[in-house]
Design a protein around this motif. Sequence first.
Motif, PDB file in Angstrom:
ATOM      1  N   ARG A   1       5.182  12.424 -23.238  1.00 34.96           N
ATOM      2  CA  ARG A   1       4.079  11.858 -22.448  1.00 34.96           C
ATOM      3  C   ARG A   1       2.864  12.787 -22.500  1.00 34.96           C
ATOM      4  O   ARG A   1       1.723  12.342 -22.624  1.00 34.96           O
ATOM      5  N   GLY A   2       3.150  14.096 -22.394  1.00 40.92           N
ATOM      6  CA  GLY A   2       2.072  15.077 -22.263  1.00 40.92           C
ATOM      7  C   GLY A   2       1.149  15.157 -23.474  1.00 40.92           C
ATOM      8  O   GLY A   2       0.010  15.607 -23.355  1.00 40.92           O
ATOM      9  N   VAL A   3       1.595  14.709 -24.631  1.00 47.81           N
ATOM     10  CA  VAL A   3       0.729  14.777 -25.816  1.00 47.81           C
ATOM     11  C   VAL A   3      -0.505  13.889 -25.605  1.00 47.81           C
ATOM     12  O   VAL A   3      -1.624  14.264 -25.955  1.00 47.81           O
ATOM     13  N   ASP A   4      -0.295  12.710 -25.000  1.00 47.22           N
ATOM     14  CA  ASP A   4      -1.412  11.811 -24.686  1.00 47.22           C
ATOM     15  C   ASP A   4      -0.978  10.949 -23.493  1.00 47.22           C
ATOM     16  O   ASP A   4      -0.514   9.819 -23.658  1.00 47.22           O
ATOM     17  N   ALA A   5      -1.140  11.517 -22.317  1.00 44.23           N
ATOM     18  CA  ALA A   5      -0.603  10.871 -21.107  1.00 44.23           C
ATOM     19  C   ALA A   5      -1.262   9.517 -20.849  1.00 44.23           C
ATOM     20  O   ALA A   5      -0.618   8.573 -20.374  1.00 44.23           O
ATOM     21  N   GLN A   6      -2.541   9.427 -21.198  1.00 43.24           N
ATOM     22  CA  GLN A   6      -3.233   8.163 -20.936  1.00 43.24           C
ATOM     23  C   GLN A   6      -2.643   7.038 -21.790  1.00 43.24           C
ATOM     24  O   GLN A   6      -2.420   5.922 -21.319  1.00 43.24           O
ATOM     25  N   TRP A   7      -2.379   7.346 -23.043  1.00 37.31           N
ATOM     26  CA  TRP A   7      -1.753   6.367 -23.942  1.00 37.31           C
ATOM     27  C   TRP A   7      -0.377   5.981 -23.390  1.00 37.31           C
ATOM     28  O   TRP A   7      -0.053   4.811 -23.254  1.00 37.31           O
ATOM     29  N   PHE A   8       0.416   6.995 -23.031  1.00 40.27           N
ATOM     30  CA  PHE A   8       1.788   6.754 -22.557  1.00 40.27           C
ATOM     31  C   PHE A   8       1.783   5.901 -21.297  1.00 40.27           C
ATOM     32  O   PHE A   8       2.500   4.887 -21.204  1.00 40.27           O
ATOM     33  N   ASP A   9       0.950   6.262 -20.339  1.00 43.78           N
ATOM     34  CA  ASP A   9       0.982   5.577 -19.030  1.00 43.78           C
ATOM     35  C   ASP A   9       0.478   4.139 -19.121  1.00 43.78           C
ATOM     36  O   ASP A   9       0.660   3.370 -18.180  1.00 43.78           O
ATOM     37  N   ASN A  10      -0.158   3.802 -20.236  1.00 36.18           N
ATOM     38  CA  ASN A  10      -0.660   2.427 -20.382  1.00 36.18           C
ATOM     39  C   ASN A  10       0.141   1.586 -21.363  1.00 36.18           C
ATOM     40  O   ASN A  10      -0.267   0.471 -21.699  1.00 36.18           O
ATOM     41  N   LEU A  11       1.278   2.092 -21.805  1.00 35.32           N
ATOM     42  CA  LEU A  11       2.118   1.298 -22.704  1.00 35.32           C
ATOM     43  C   LEU A  11       2.653   0.083 -21.953  1.00 35.32           C
ATOM     44  O   LEU A  11       3.148   0.215 -20.833  1.00 35.32           O
ATOM     45  N   GLU A  12       2.539  -1.077 -22.604  1.00 32.93           N
ATOM     46  CA  GLU A  12       2.911  -2.286 -21.863  1.00 32.93           C
ATOM     47  C   GLU A  12       4.375  -2.635 -21.986  1.00 32.93           C
ATOM     48  O   GLU A  12       4.915  -3.347 -21.141  1.00 32.93           O
ATOM     49  N   ASP A  13       5.040  -2.124 -23.025  1.00 37.60           N
ATOM     50  CA  ASP A  13       6.415  -2.586 -23.226  1.00 37.60           C
ATOM     51  C   ASP A  13       7.482  -1.668 -22.633  1.00 37.60           C
ATOM     52  O   ASP A  13       8.662  -1.966 -22.748  1.00 37.60           O
TER      53      ASP A  13
ATOM     54  N   LYS B   1       9.319   0.369 -17.091  1.00 39.33           N
ATOM     55  CA  LYS B   1      10.335   1.053 -16.272  1.00 39.33           C
ATOM     56  C   LYS B   1      10.461   2.519 -16.693  1.00 39.33           C
ATOM     57  O   LYS B   1      10.657   3.400 -15.859  1.00 39.33           O
ATOM     58  N   THR B   2      10.311   2.752 -17.979  1.00 37.07           N
ATOM     59  CA  THR B   2      10.381   4.136 -18.480  1.00 37.07           C
ATOM     60  C   THR B   2       9.194   4.953 -17.962  1.00 37.07           C
ATOM     61  O   THR B   2       9.341   6.138 -17.629  1.00 37.07           O
ATOM     62  N   ILE B   3       8.044   4.323 -17.872  1.00 43.51           N
ATOM     63  CA  ILE B   3       6.858   5.029 -17.358  1.00 43.51           C
ATOM     64  C   ILE B   3       7.080   5.397 -15.886  1.00 43.51           C
ATOM     65  O   ILE B   3       6.845   6.541 -15.470  1.00 43.51           O
ATOM     66  N   SER B   4       7.571   4.430 -15.091  1.00 42.82           N
ATOM     67  CA  SER B   4       7.812   4.737 -13.663  1.00 42.82           C
ATOM     68  C   SER B   4       8.874   5.817 -13.518  1.00 42.82           C
ATOM     69  O   SER B   4       8.755   6.723 -12.681  1.00 42.82           O
ATOM     70  N   TRP B   5       9.896   5.718 -14.345  1.00 49.32           N
ATOM     71  CA  TRP B   5      11.008   6.693 -14.285  1.00 49.32           C
ATOM     72  C   TRP B   5      10.489   8.104 -14.619  1.00 49.32           C
ATOM     73  O   TRP B   5      10.818   9.084 -13.939  1.00 49.32           O
ATOM     74  N   THR B   6       9.659   8.191 -15.643  1.00 48.15           N
ATOM     75  CA  THR B   6       9.102   9.498 -16.032  1.00 48.15           C
ATOM     76  C   THR B   6       8.232  10.057 -14.913  1.00 48.15           C
ATOM     77  O   THR B   6       8.311  11.242 -14.561  1.00 48.15           O
ATOM     78  N   ASN B   7       7.415   9.196 -14.335  1.00 52.62           N
ATOM     79  CA  ASN B   7       6.530   9.674 -13.258  1.00 52.62           C
ATOM     80  C   ASN B   7       7.319  10.009 -11.993  1.00 52.62           C
ATOM     81  O   ASN B   7       6.956  10.921 -11.254  1.00 52.62           O
ATOM     82  N   ARG B   8       8.408   9.277 -11.787  1.00 52.28           N
ATOM     83  CA  ARG B   8       9.299   9.597 -10.651  1.00 52.28           C
ATOM     84  C   ARG B   8       9.873  11.009 -10.835  1.00 52.28           C
ATOM     85  O   ARG B   8       9.957  11.794  -9.897  1.00 52.28           O
TER      86      ARG B   8
END
Length: 221
Positions: free
Chosen positions: A168-180, A183-190
């Motif tokens: 995620r840290g390489v490009d957090a903005q790209w990662f946090d906006n992935l549409e597919d 659940k993985t995004i929420s899990w990572t941020n959790r």
Amino acid sequence: MADPLQSSKRLPVLYSFRRCPYAIRARIAINQSNKAVELREVVLRDKPNHMTQLSPKATVPVLWLEDGNVIDESLEVMAWAANYSNWTSLPLNMGERDVVSRNDTAFKSHLDRYKYPNRYPNTNALDHREAALDILRGIEATLNNNWLGGHQPTFTDIAILPFIRQFRGVDAQWFDNLEDIPKTISWTNRFLDWEGFKSVMIKYPQWRPGDSIITFGISSL
Ligand SMILES: N[C@@H](CCC(=O)N[C@@H](CS)C(=O)NCC(=O)O)C(=O)O
């Protein structure tokens, strides 16, 4: 006069490096257990002689036990810590073992090539980003709760999330906006918001022989 029994006792020593995902997972597991260790912060380009004598392969983490035994694989440090607590159940089932081993082999390899393409000849970072993302799509399909095994972080969550954090840290903005992979995004941020993670990311100065002891672990609180 010092009590000879008292003075011969010492804590296990953990050589660690704050940002290393292998060391992070070891520290989290220790922090979730009832064991305290002496933490020695390593600078990778200036490793302590004692650490490389204990473990000539010279990777962190290295755990030097009270009886002199050495554990220098992070998954084994996690398993050692899990013995002293009931925060997770071991052994892993076959599905969990697959997830961890895919993380440590394919995902880690794609992560390194995405993050540091210049270190690898003829490497297209975005191809490796896509291949790593494909592994996360597989995890997405299994995420039905807050954590992989339900409502509490398990061994598997802790083993792989430090690597997904780096991805995620390489490009957090790209990662946090992935549409597919919502659940993985929420899990990572959790995970990033979880006290169990945040509390092992405190900064310590490089350890040098003779420094006073830094005690690390929940029972030291
Ligand atoms: N299989 C080892 C891998 C540990 C590892 O590769 N750690 C890296 C840091 S993240 C390291 O110490 N590399 C040695 C170096 O950069 O000199 C484990 O799980 O403990």
